[in-house]
Write an enzyme that holds these catalytic residues in place. Structure first.
Site, short mmCIF file in Angstrom:
data_model
loop_
_atom_site.label_atom_id
_atom_site.label_comp_id
_atom_site.label_asym_id
_atom_site.label_seq_id
_atom_site.Cartn_x
_atom_site.Cartn_y
_atom_site.Cartn_z
N PHE A 17 -12.21 17.68 4.91
CA PHE A 17 -11.72 18.75 5.77
C PHE A 17 -11.79 20.13 5.14
O PHE A 17 -11.22 21.09 5.65
CB PHE A 17 -10.27 18.48 6.19
CG PHE A 17 -10.14 17.19 6.92
CD1 PHE A 17 -10.69 17.05 8.19
CD2 PHE A 17 -9.49 16.12 6.35
CE1 PHE A 17 -10.59 15.86 8.87
CE2 PHE A 17 -9.38 14.92 7.03
CZ PHE A 17 -9.93 14.79 8.29
N VAL A 20 -12.27 22.51 -2.33
CA VAL A 20 -11.27 22.60 -3.40
C VAL A 20 -11.72 23.70 -4.36
O VAL A 20 -12.89 23.76 -4.74
CB VAL A 20 -11.14 21.25 -4.14
CG1 VAL A 20 -10.05 21.33 -5.20
CG2 VAL A 20 -10.85 20.12 -3.15
N LYS A 35 -6.56 22.81 -2.66
CA LYS A 35 -7.34 22.06 -1.67
C LYS A 35 -7.09 22.70 -0.31
O LYS A 35 -5.99 22.66 0.20
CB LYS A 35 -6.90 20.60 -1.72
CG LYS A 35 -7.71 19.66 -0.85
CD LYS A 35 -7.42 18.22 -1.25
CE LYS A 35 -7.87 17.22 -0.21
NZ LYS A 35 -7.61 15.83 -0.62
N GLU A 84 -2.32 19.80 -9.31
CA GLU A 84 -2.60 19.81 -10.74
C GLU A 84 -4.13 19.83 -10.91
O GLU A 84 -4.84 19.16 -10.17
CB GLU A 84 -2.01 18.53 -11.34
CG GLU A 84 -2.34 18.28 -12.78
CD GLU A 84 -1.79 16.91 -13.26
OE1 GLU A 84 -1.96 16.62 -14.44
OE2 GLU A 84 -1.21 16.17 -12.45
N TYR A 85 -4.61 20.60 -11.88
CA TYR A 85 -6.05 20.71 -12.09
C TYR A 85 -6.52 19.66 -13.08
O TYR A 85 -5.97 19.53 -14.17
CB TYR A 85 -6.38 22.12 -12.60
CG TYR A 85 -7.82 22.31 -13.01
CD1 TYR A 85 -8.85 22.07 -12.12
CD2 TYR A 85 -8.14 22.74 -14.30
CE1 TYR A 85 -10.18 22.25 -12.50
CE2 TYR A 85 -9.46 22.94 -14.69
CZ TYR A 85 -10.47 22.68 -13.78
OH TYR A 85 -11.78 22.85 -14.15
N ASP A 129 -6.93 2.84 -1.75
CA ASP A 129 -8.26 3.45 -1.79
C ASP A 129 -8.66 3.78 -3.23
O ASP A 129 -9.16 4.87 -3.53
CB ASP A 129 -8.28 4.70 -0.91
CG ASP A 129 -9.71 5.12 -0.52
OD1 ASP A 129 -10.64 4.31 -0.72
OD2 ASP A 129 -9.87 6.25 -0.04
N GLU A 133 -14.38 7.62 -7.17
CA GLU A 133 -14.44 8.94 -6.51
C GLU A 133 -13.04 9.54 -6.36
O GLU A 133 -12.90 10.76 -6.23
CB GLU A 133 -15.06 8.84 -5.11
CG GLU A 133 -16.52 8.43 -5.09
CD GLU A 133 -16.71 6.91 -5.06
OE1 GLU A 133 -15.86 6.19 -5.61
OE2 GLU A 133 -17.71 6.46 -4.48
N ASP A 147 -5.96 11.68 -4.16
CA ASP A 147 -6.31 11.24 -2.81
C ASP A 147 -5.43 10.10 -2.32
O ASP A 147 -5.84 8.94 -2.29
CB ASP A 147 -7.79 10.81 -2.80
CG ASP A 147 -8.41 11.06 -1.44
OD1 ASP A 147 -7.66 11.12 -0.45
OD2 ASP A 147 -9.63 11.19 -1.36
P1 ATP Z 1 -12.92 12.66 0.66
O1 ATP Z 1 -12.18 12.25 1.88
O2 ATP Z 1 -14.38 12.87 0.84
O3 ATP Z 1 -12.57 11.83 -0.54
P2 ATP Z 1 -10.97 14.60 0.30
O4 ATP Z 1 -10.79 15.49 1.48
O5 ATP Z 1 -10.02 13.51 0.08
O6 ATP Z 1 -12.42 14.08 0.31
P3 ATP Z 1 -10.64 15.15 -2.44
O7 ATP Z 1 -11.28 13.85 -2.78
O8 ATP Z 1 -9.19 15.29 -2.70
O9 ATP Z 1 -10.98 15.53 -0.95
O10 ATP Z 1 -11.36 16.36 -3.18
C1 ATP Z 1 -12.75 16.53 -3.12
C2 ATP Z 1 -13.33 16.71 -4.51
O11 ATP Z 1 -12.83 17.90 -5.13
C3 ATP Z 1 -12.92 15.61 -5.48
O12 ATP Z 1 -13.73 14.50 -5.36
C4 ATP Z 1 -13.06 16.33 -6.84
O13 ATP Z 1 -14.40 16.35 -7.26
C5 ATP Z 1 -12.59 17.71 -6.51
N1 ATP Z 1 -11.16 17.86 -6.78
C6 ATP Z 1 -10.17 17.64 -5.90
N2 ATP Z 1 -8.96 17.85 -6.43
C7 ATP Z 1 -9.18 18.22 -7.71
C8 ATP Z 1 -8.32 18.58 -8.80
N3 ATP Z 1 -6.99 18.58 -8.67
N4 ATP Z 1 -8.88 18.90 -9.98
C9 ATP Z 1 -10.23 18.88 -10.12
N5 ATP Z 1 -11.10 18.56 -9.14
C10 ATP Z 1 -10.59 18.24 -7.94
MG MG Z 2 -11.55 12.01 -2.02
#
Ligand code: ATP
Ligand code: MG
Length: 262
Positions: A17, A20, A35, A84-85, A129, A133, A147
């Site tokens: 959606f 990040v 995010k 958190e990063y 899940d 990834e 996630d």
């Molecule tokens: P999907 O549904 O495709 O998994 P999502 O909307 O759940 O995507 P996330 O998986 O939370 O999104 O974030 C997408 C990507 O951004 C992660 O796979 C990661 O590479 C990066 N990312 C997200 N949060 C962080 C974080 N806190 N620190 C570093 N990288 C991050």
């Molecule tokens: Mg994800």
């Protein structure tokens, strides 16, 4: 809080959606990940409830191996999660880069996963899940489970819903049966296998073929795996959820003990 509180830096990821970004909170100098989720997209796909659940669950978890959700806010366009990063990004990327992990490294990651999962299960949360990834790595090589989009509080009416990624789903879900926190044990077994070999144990070109192999628990262990690693994988990839090695015993397993930091 609003976007005004942050210096927003480069994009570090893309999700379903939105994007990040790395960001710095202006007064504290604290580095976080923002995010940014498009409210329009969330509404279009009817995902507000799922997001609310994700936020509620993750905001209440405090564990070194679970990505902290520090807060959230929204404007007219974005719903923003302050996270958190995790500097080293996805475990998946590490795996792609190195093909497979050394047993020592994999063992330490699995130990951290077992600690984090036993913490969330005690809080009656199942992740559902677990896959490379959704696992992030910080500067100190600590795993951060991220996630929580598919996680639920047990017991729930959603227990029979289909979710998660194909390669990581357990037989009871392939068969549409009810499931409980023991599905995370299965996924931990799949993760252990994938970290050590570079491929998922039931991987097949088509979904139907993958399902069939999962239902039959049909997998082979390559020769390079140590005896202890095989034993742990075998004890987690059990068809009967009740027979899967409990997390407290995963933490005591020889393959975990052997590499534990002094
Ligand atoms: P999907 O549904 O495709 O998994 P999502 O909307 O759940 O995507 P996330 O998986 O939370 O999104 O974030 C997408 C990507 O951004 C992660 O796979 C990661 O590479 C990066 N990312 C997200 N949060 C962080 C974080 N806190 N620190 C570093 N990288 C991050
Ligand atoms: Mg994800």
């Amino acid at each position: 809080m609003s976007l005004k509180n942050f210096d927003v830096g480069r994009g570090i990821g893309k999700g379903q959606f939105g994007r990040v970004f790395i960001a710095r909170e202006k007064t504290s100098g604290y580095i976080v990940a923002l995010k940014m989720l498009s409210i329009e997209e969330l509404i279009k796909s009817n995902s507000e409830k799922q997001l609310r659940r994700e936020v509620e669950i993750q905001a209440n978890l405090r564990h070194p191996n679970i990505l902290r959700l520090l807060g959230h806010f929204h404007d007219d366009i974005f719903f923003v999660l302050i996270l958190e990063y995790a500097a080293k990004g996805e475990l998946y990327k590490q795996l792609v880069k190195s093909g497979r992990l050394k047993e020592k490294k994999a063992s330490r990651y699995i130990a951290q996963m077992a600690e984090a999962l036993s913490y969330i299960h005690k809080k009656h949360v199942i992740h559902r899940d677990i896959k490379p990834e959704n696992l992030l790595i910080d500067l100190n090589d600590e795993i951060k489970i991220a996630d929580f989009g598919w996680s639920v509080h047990t017991p729930s009416q959603r227990r029979k819903t289909f979710c998660g990624t194909l390669d990581y789903i357990p037989p009871e879900m392939v068969e549409g049966k009810e499931h409980d926190e023991k599905i995370d044990l299965w996924s931990l077994g799949v993760l252990c296998y994938e970290l050590l070999t570079g491929t998922a144990p039931f991987e097949e070109p088509g979904n139907t073929a993958t399902y069939k192999r999962i239902a039959k628990v049909e997998f082979t262990l390559p020769d390079h795996l140590s005896y202890d690693a095989r034993d742990l994988i075998n004890s987690l990839l059990q068809r009967d959820p009740k027979r899967r090695l409990p997390l407290k015993d995963v933490l005591k397993h020889p393959w975990i003990r052997k590499y534990k930091k002094a």
